[in-house]
Scaffold this motif. Structure first.
Motif, PDB file in Angstrom:
ATOM      1  N   THR A  49       0.878  -1.126  -0.118  1.00  0.00           N
ATOM      2  CA  THR A  49      -0.053  -0.149  -0.013  1.00  0.00           C
ATOM      3  C   THR A  49       0.817   1.223   0.057  1.00  0.00           C
ATOM      4  O   THR A  49       2.118   1.281  -0.058  1.00  0.00           O
ATOM      5  CB  THR A  49      -0.733  -0.075   1.351  1.00  0.00           C
ATOM      6  N   ASP A  50       0.083   2.383  -0.017  1.00  0.00           N
ATOM      7  CA  ASP A  50       1.162   3.626   0.125  1.00  0.00           C
ATOM      8  C   ASP A  50       1.467   3.806   1.566  1.00  0.00           C
ATOM      9  O   ASP A  50       2.424   4.552   1.702  1.00  0.00           O
ATOM     10  CB  ASP A  50      -0.015   4.971  -0.189  1.00  0.00           C
ATOM     11  N   ARG A 109     -14.191   2.875   9.120  1.00  0.00           N
ATOM     12  CA  ARG A 109     -13.774   2.954   7.360  1.00  0.00           C
ATOM     13  C   ARG A 109     -15.007   3.014   6.757  1.00  0.00           C
ATOM     14  O   ARG A 109     -15.991   2.009   6.838  1.00  0.00           O
ATOM     15  CB  ARG A 109     -12.987   1.644   7.292  1.00  0.00           C
ATOM     16  N   SER A 137     -15.697   3.166  -0.078  1.00  0.00           N
ATOM     17  CA  SER A 137     -14.452   3.391  -1.209  1.00  0.00           C
ATOM     18  C   SER A 137     -15.161   4.298  -2.060  1.00  0.00           C
ATOM     19  O   SER A 137     -16.086   4.673  -2.242  1.00  0.00           O
ATOM     20  CB  SER A 137     -14.090   2.130  -1.700  1.00  0.00           C
ATOM     21  N   PRO A 138     -14.055   4.903  -3.122  1.00  0.00           N
ATOM     22  CA  PRO A 138     -14.871   5.821  -4.101  1.00  0.00           C
ATOM     23  C   PRO A 138     -15.846   5.159  -4.992  1.00  0.00           C
ATOM     24  O   PRO A 138     -16.648   5.804  -5.403  1.00  0.00           O
ATOM     25  CB  PRO A 138     -13.204   6.268  -4.939  1.00  0.00           C
ATOM     26  N   ASP A 139     -15.593   4.094  -5.123  1.00  0.00           N
ATOM     27  CA  ASP A 139     -16.592   3.330  -6.137  1.00  0.00           C
ATOM     28  C   ASP A 139     -17.667   2.830  -5.437  1.00  0.00           C
ATOM     29  O   ASP A 139     -18.873   2.882  -5.977  1.00  0.00           O
ATOM     30  CB  ASP A 139     -15.964   1.983  -6.573  1.00  0.00           C
ATOM     31  N   GLU A 179      -6.445   0.059   7.051  1.00  0.00           N
ATOM     32  CA  GLU A 179      -6.373  -0.270   5.702  1.00  0.00           C
ATOM     33  C   GLU A 179      -7.247   0.209   4.599  1.00  0.00           C
ATOM     34  O   GLU A 179      -8.777   0.325   4.797  1.00  0.00           O
ATOM     35  CB  GLU A 179      -5.884  -1.788   5.491  1.00  0.00           C
ATOM     36  N   ASP A 180      -6.964   0.191   3.375  1.00  0.00           N
ATOM     37  CA  ASP A 180      -7.770   0.262   2.054  1.00  0.00           C
ATOM     38  C   ASP A 180      -7.800  -1.108   1.706  1.00  0.00           C
ATOM     39  O   ASP A 180      -7.072  -1.924   2.202  1.00  0.00           O
ATOM     40  CB  ASP A 180      -7.084   1.189   0.950  1.00  0.00           C
ATOM     41  N   PRO A 181      -8.806  -1.359   0.631  1.00  0.00           N
ATOM     42  CA  PRO A 181      -9.704  -0.286   0.331  1.00  0.00           C
ATOM     43  C   PRO A 181     -10.770  -0.164   1.231  1.00  0.00           C
ATOM     44  O   PRO A 181     -11.066  -0.856   2.306  1.00  0.00           O
ATOM     45  CB  PRO A 181     -10.304  -1.086  -1.217  1.00  0.00           C
ATOM     46  N   THR A 218     -10.379   9.893   2.213  1.00  0.00           N
ATOM     47  CA  THR A 218      -9.245   9.822   1.500  1.00  0.00           C
ATOM     48  C   THR A 218      -8.635   8.713   1.432  1.00  0.00           C
ATOM     49  O   THR A 218      -8.675   7.898   2.177  1.00  0.00           O
ATOM     50  CB  THR A 218      -8.351  10.825   1.960  1.00  0.00           C
ATOM     51  N   GLY A 219      -8.128   8.274   0.067  1.00  0.00           N
ATOM     52  CA  GLY A 219      -7.512   7.112  -0.098  1.00  0.00           C
ATOM     53  C   GLY A 219      -8.540   6.049  -1.125  1.00  0.00           C
ATOM     54  O   GLY A 219      -9.645   6.614  -1.458  1.00  0.00           O
ATOM     55  N   GLY A 220      -8.153   4.965  -0.839  1.00  0.00           N
ATOM     56  CA  GLY A 220      -9.153   3.904  -1.603  1.00  0.00           C
ATOM     57  C   GLY A 220     -10.551   3.531  -1.172  1.00  0.00           C
ATOM     58  O   GLY A 220     -10.609   3.621   0.165  1.00  0.00           O
TER      59      GLY A 220
END
Length: 270
Positions: free
Chosen positions: A63-64, A181, A184-186, A233-235, A268-270
């Protein structure tokens, strides 16, 4: 109709509410790690509840958070690369705020990561570490935690900017901030005013064939619920608001049908 009676002493007043419409939504599959609960009426620091469900250790994935050359490092080896949130993390940890990674910075960040189950714990100031910092800052704000409108009753406050959740009762903190959490963007978590309209302690998602412990639905298929994944963590989720297992379990005993839910911001993020 939601309850408007305060469960504690009268707080800071009331505010006009705009209620969101309940619409169809998506449900999240879960897998991951056990968290640490912050009890509803806890003192300044949270206490860990006893183990309530089996779970594996923190999930490891690229990951980032890793930074450069992580694949060639052991889990305990310091990453001396400067991270994108270097200054923010340095400031929170009381380090020299110069935006440049040093061996001392790395060691201090590693300690913070291990204390908060940030994976990998290699001292890199990435997004996962920054999320843990934002949670600790929200926790430190106490009753002054910002973002949720004043109300005359119980409201679940979900700050997607900082990825934290807490509960207020007439302006007084009923459930201290915990990490969350969101979608996600989707599959974004919808923002606005909602109500808890359905609660199911052992819900199973037929859409994703996975468990949603302590599910409390507030907008179609979007629910507050416990997760077995590492919370940092993402996503992101498929629209639900994930909590560490013990946080989700404690929140179950705090809320009731009809309680308000207010969601704002952007993950922010996945």
């Amino acid at each position: 109709m939601r309850r408007t009676n305060s469960r504690q002493a009268t707080g800071r007043g009331t505010a006009r509410r705009r209620w969101g419409h309940i619409s169809g939504g998506l449900i999240l599959t879960l897998a991951g790690t056990l968290g640490t609960a912050v009890p509803a009426a806890a003192p300044a620091t949270g206490q860990a509840a006893g183990p309530t469900a089996p779970a594996p250790g923190p999930v490891r994935q690229g990951t980032d958070e890793d930074g450069p050359d992580t694949a060639r490092r052991s889990e305990s080896e310091c990453n001396l690369s400067t991270g994108p949130y270097q200054k923010d993390v340095e400031r929170h940890l009381g380090l020299v705020v110069d935006g440049k990674q040093s061996a001392a910075d790395c060691a201090a960040i590693q300690t913070f990561q291990r204390e908060h189950d940030v994976v990998p714990a290699q001292g890199y100031a990435g997004l996962y570490t920054y999320r843990a910092v934002m949670w600790r800052q929200a926790l430190a704000e106490g009753d002054a935690v910002r973002g949720c409108p004043d109300t005359s009753g119980v409201v679940v406050c979900i700050d997607m900017n900082r990825q934290v959740l807490w509960v207020e009762d007439a302006g007084t903190i009923l459930f201290r901030p915990v990490p969350a959490r969101t979608g996600s963007p989707d599959y974004p978590t919808r923002s606005g005013w909602f109500e808890i309209y359905k609660r199911e302690k052992e819900f199973w998602s037929t859409l994703y064939d996975g468990p949603m412990p302590f599910a409390q639905f507030f907008d179609g298929g979007q629910a507050l619920h416990a997760s077995y994944r590492n919370i940092w963590e993402d996503p992101g989720s498929h629209g639900c608001v994930n909590l560490r297992y013990d946080d989700g379990k404690t929140l179950w005993d705090v809320l009731r049908l009809g309680d308000a839910v207010y969601v704002w911001g952007r993950r922010t993020g996945g």
